[in-house]
Design an enzyme around this catalytic site. Structure first.
Site, short mmCIF file in Angstrom:
data_model
loop_
_atom_site.label_atom_id
_atom_site.label_comp_id
_atom_site.label_asym_id
_atom_site.label_seq_id
_atom_site.Cartn_x
_atom_site.Cartn_y
_atom_site.Cartn_z
N ASN A 106 9.26 7.10 -2.82
CA ASN A 106 8.84 8.01 -3.59
C ASN A 106 8.00 8.83 -2.73
O ASN A 106 7.64 8.55 -1.72
CB ASN A 106 7.78 7.47 -4.68
CG ASN A 106 6.44 7.10 -4.37
OD1 ASN A 106 5.62 8.26 -4.08
ND2 ASN A 106 5.96 6.00 -3.84
N ILE B 2 5.85 11.51 -4.53
CA ILE B 2 5.41 12.10 -5.78
C ILE B 2 4.57 13.36 -5.16
O ILE B 2 4.59 14.33 -5.75
CB ILE B 2 4.60 11.13 -6.53
CG1 ILE B 2 5.48 10.05 -7.08
CG2 ILE B 2 4.18 12.06 -7.96
CD1 ILE B 2 6.71 10.33 -7.71
N LEU C 42 1.07 13.22 -4.86
CA LEU C 42 -0.30 12.89 -5.58
C LEU C 42 -0.43 13.99 -6.78
O LEU C 42 -1.54 14.50 -7.03
CB LEU C 42 -1.63 12.85 -4.79
CG LEU C 42 -1.62 11.84 -3.78
CD1 LEU C 42 -2.35 12.04 -2.64
CD2 LEU C 42 -2.05 10.36 -4.62
N CYS D 4 -1.87 8.03 1.57
CA CYS D 4 -0.61 8.47 0.94
C CYS D 4 0.04 9.24 2.09
O CYS D 4 -0.07 10.09 2.63
CB CYS D 4 -1.07 9.59 -0.11
SG CYS D 4 0.43 10.19 -0.86
N ILE E 145 -1.07 -3.16 1.20
CA ILE E 145 -0.82 -2.17 1.80
C ILE E 145 -0.25 -0.94 0.85
O ILE E 145 0.24 -1.09 -0.23
CB ILE E 145 0.36 -2.29 2.82
CG1 ILE E 145 1.54 -2.60 2.38
CG2 ILE E 145 -0.15 -3.28 3.83
CD1 ILE E 145 2.95 -3.09 3.15
N GLY F 32 5.20 -4.91 -3.10
CA GLY F 32 6.27 -5.72 -3.44
C GLY F 32 6.11 -6.96 -4.42
O GLY F 32 7.02 -7.80 -4.55
#
Lengths: 301, 278
Positions: free
Chosen positions: A68, A70, A72, A129, A190, A243
């Site tokens: 991804n 995105i 933020l 991020c 993480i 995950g």
């Protein structure tokens, strides 16, 4: 049987949380799961002002996971406090607010604003991020920068502070120690691992941002390893994620040294996953005759 | 209400190269609105994310839904192998759907291109129902009468070639006009070429198809100063508005996001053309 865990003086009814960015502010998934069952809702990153995020495509599927970028996107702290927090206050769960920014001042602004909100239990500072050009990960990949932002946020925050660490570093324990030394109350890890996918039909990047954060079951072994290493390196509590799809996965993280866990990408695959993990941990404790979930934390050394 | 359920495949057949037609037994048919979609989860755990697929048709008895989809990758390839009796996981019904009220009593274009054709069927059924067997509306179009409340359903669909999937079904619910890129049926060209070639007019447009087609329709609608409701698509992860993966740029600040982005999965997939920057 006890399922309660405590992090920096904050008690959670169980160790299961949502991972920031995958659960909005809980509203969307409240149609599927009872938020009262969760240890905490960790909200989508919020900045001092609205952020538009990245161009599309923002998501791509990869083997056993997803990417991804995105960027933020968020409505800003005013809308968050006026709309999302009142929604979450209806539930008997703890609220952890993920905070993002481009400058140290941005983070401090948001932390100060949230200091007025008694319904916010903790702040999670997003310095990891990988999808924005300024701020975020720039603070999370160098120990001195991480130390500085952690100290600044700690000076202004009223709630306990969790620093969310990036796996995109040479030595995660060095980052963890820097955050601990600067006064962080807890760590979460993480965040996503930077990745790339190329669309061979269109002969271009699958994501408009070119790179994106890899999440989902594909990253779980990396995450378990980093939680284990970090747990050996610091004394502050760890919220483990990466995950998690089942209660068994969550228990691995607890055994590796996490005090709590967050569930992220798998919400997209199974909107009921959070409560299923809560129930699965209870069954595990029962099956093995374990009285207290805390007995699992860091039990494998 | 959105639900994740397990449902049974009733039938499946390939109706054109790589285009599959599947009926699924599910009570979600009771709530399905034309233009809404389902998210179907592959069973192969290497392909985790649900595949958004538009609803083509709901059975009259409200006990099953039809999807018509193109095999585009691993997930849809897996779906295409399902036989009757297969149990599948799906999330639905999702999205806002087409605003039927905007079309009632009007001259409408229902436009579909390629794999954008399927959702047009349920829409045509919903709008065409009231005018089935009613010839008077057509007379109005030819200027011979002035009082008429029926909806004039003009269905304009475009295909790559002569594999005119769903065209027979569509022809039951309105006046059907075809366009094919290779000229093998109807007007040679795209749906806008078919509009011009047949001298068609509309008060409102509903459309689903590839982005170049939707851009052309938006342009046409702006010139004619008529509303056009466009069904958009984008790569999605959650399908329920949480991940912010599938956004479209909006002209105004969106009420939910507070930036110029709306979520296609929940605020759409249908948007009025002037609201979105496509």
């Amino acid at each position: 049987m006890n399922t309660k865990v405590t992090i920096a003086g904050v008690e959670f009814k169980n160790p299961v949380m949502t991972a920031s960015g995958t659960f909005g502010s809980g509203m969307e998934y409240s149609e599927f799961v009872d938020l009262n069952r969760l240890g905490a809702v960790v909200t989508k990153g919020v900045a001092n002002v609205p952020w538009p995020g990245n161009p599309t495509p923002r998501v791509a599927e990869v083997y056993g996971g997803m990417l991804n970028a995105i960027g933020l996107q968020n409505p800003g702290i005013d809308v968050f406090c006026g709309r999302d927090l009142p929604f979450l206050r209806q539930y008997d769960t703890k609220v952890i607010v993920n905070v993002c920014g481009k400058t140290v001042g941005d983070y401090v602004d948001v932390a100060e604003r949230l200091g007025e909100e008694s319904s916010v239990a903790m702040l999670e500072i997003n310095v990891s991020c990988p999808n924005v050009k300024e701020g975020a990960i720039a603070f999370g990949q160098k120990a001195d920068a991480l130390f500085r932002i952690t100290s600044e946020v700690k000076k202004h925050a009223r709630q306990p502070v969790i620093m969310k660490l990036s796996p995109n570093v040479t030595d995660i324990t060095e980052m963890a120690r820097a955050a601990e030394a600067a006064g962080a109350d807890a760590l979460s890890l993480i965040n996503t691992i930077t990745g790339m996918k190329i669309d061979i039909q269109r002969r271009t990047f699958a994501l408009a941002n070119k790179t994106g954060g890899l999440s989902g079951p594909a990253i779980k072994p990396v995450a378990v390893r980093m939680v284990y290493q970090t747990a050996q390196a610091v004394k502050i509590p760890i919220i483990g994620m990466g995950g998690i799809a089942t209660a068994e996965d969550a228990i691995e993280f607890l055994l590796a040294g996490a005090t709590a866990v967050s569930i992220g990408a798998m919400n997209f695959v199974n909107p009921y996953v959070t409560v299923e993990v809560v129930e699965g941990i209870e069954s595990y404790l029962e099956r093995w005759g374990i009285e207290d979930v805390r007995e699992l934390i860091g039990a494998v050394r | 209400m959105k639900q994740k359920i397990t449902a049974t495949v009733l039938s499946q057949k390939e109706i054109a190269p790589d285009i599959f037609d599947m009926w699924i037994a599910t009570k979600l048919a009771e709530q399905a609105v034309p233009g809404q979609f389902l998210c179907i989860y592959p069973k192969d755990r290497s392909t985790l994310l649900p595949r958004p697929i538009s609803i083509c048709e709901a059975a009259e008895n409200k006990e099953s839904l039809r999807i018509v989809y193109r095999v585009a990758g691993q997930g849809t390839k897996e779906f295409s192998g399902y036989q009757a009796g297969e149990r599948i996981s799906l999330l639905g019904t999702l999205g806002n759907g087409f605003p039927l009220e905007a079309g009632k009593g009007k001259k409408v274009f229902l436009m579909g291109g390629g794999i954008g054709v399927p959702p047009i069927l349920q829409l045509a059924k919903a709008l065409g129902q009231e005018t089935r067997g009613c010839e008077s509306r057509k007379r109005v179009v030819h200027g011979q009468e002035t009082q008429e409340q029926g909806t004039l359903v003009q269905i304009i669909v475009g295909y790559r070639d002569g594999h005119l999937f769903l065209a027979d079904d569509l022809s039951k619910y309105g006046d059907l006009y075809l366009a094919t890129e290779d000229g093998s049926a109807g007007t040679k060209g795209n749906v806008m070429d078919a509009v011009a070639a047949n001298g068609l007019e509309a008060d409102v447009i509903f459309a689903c198809g590839p982005m170049p087609m939707l851009r052309a329709i938006k342009q046409y609608a702006l010139e004619k100063e008529i509303p056009a409701y466009l069904s958009l698509e984008e790569h999605m992860a959650c399908g329920v508005g949480a991940c912010l993966g599938c956004v479209v740029k909006t002209r105004e600040i969106d009420h939910h996001s507070h930036v110029h982005n709306a979520r296609i999965c929940t605020d759409g997939p249908v948007f009025e053309a002037r609201e979105v920057d496509i």
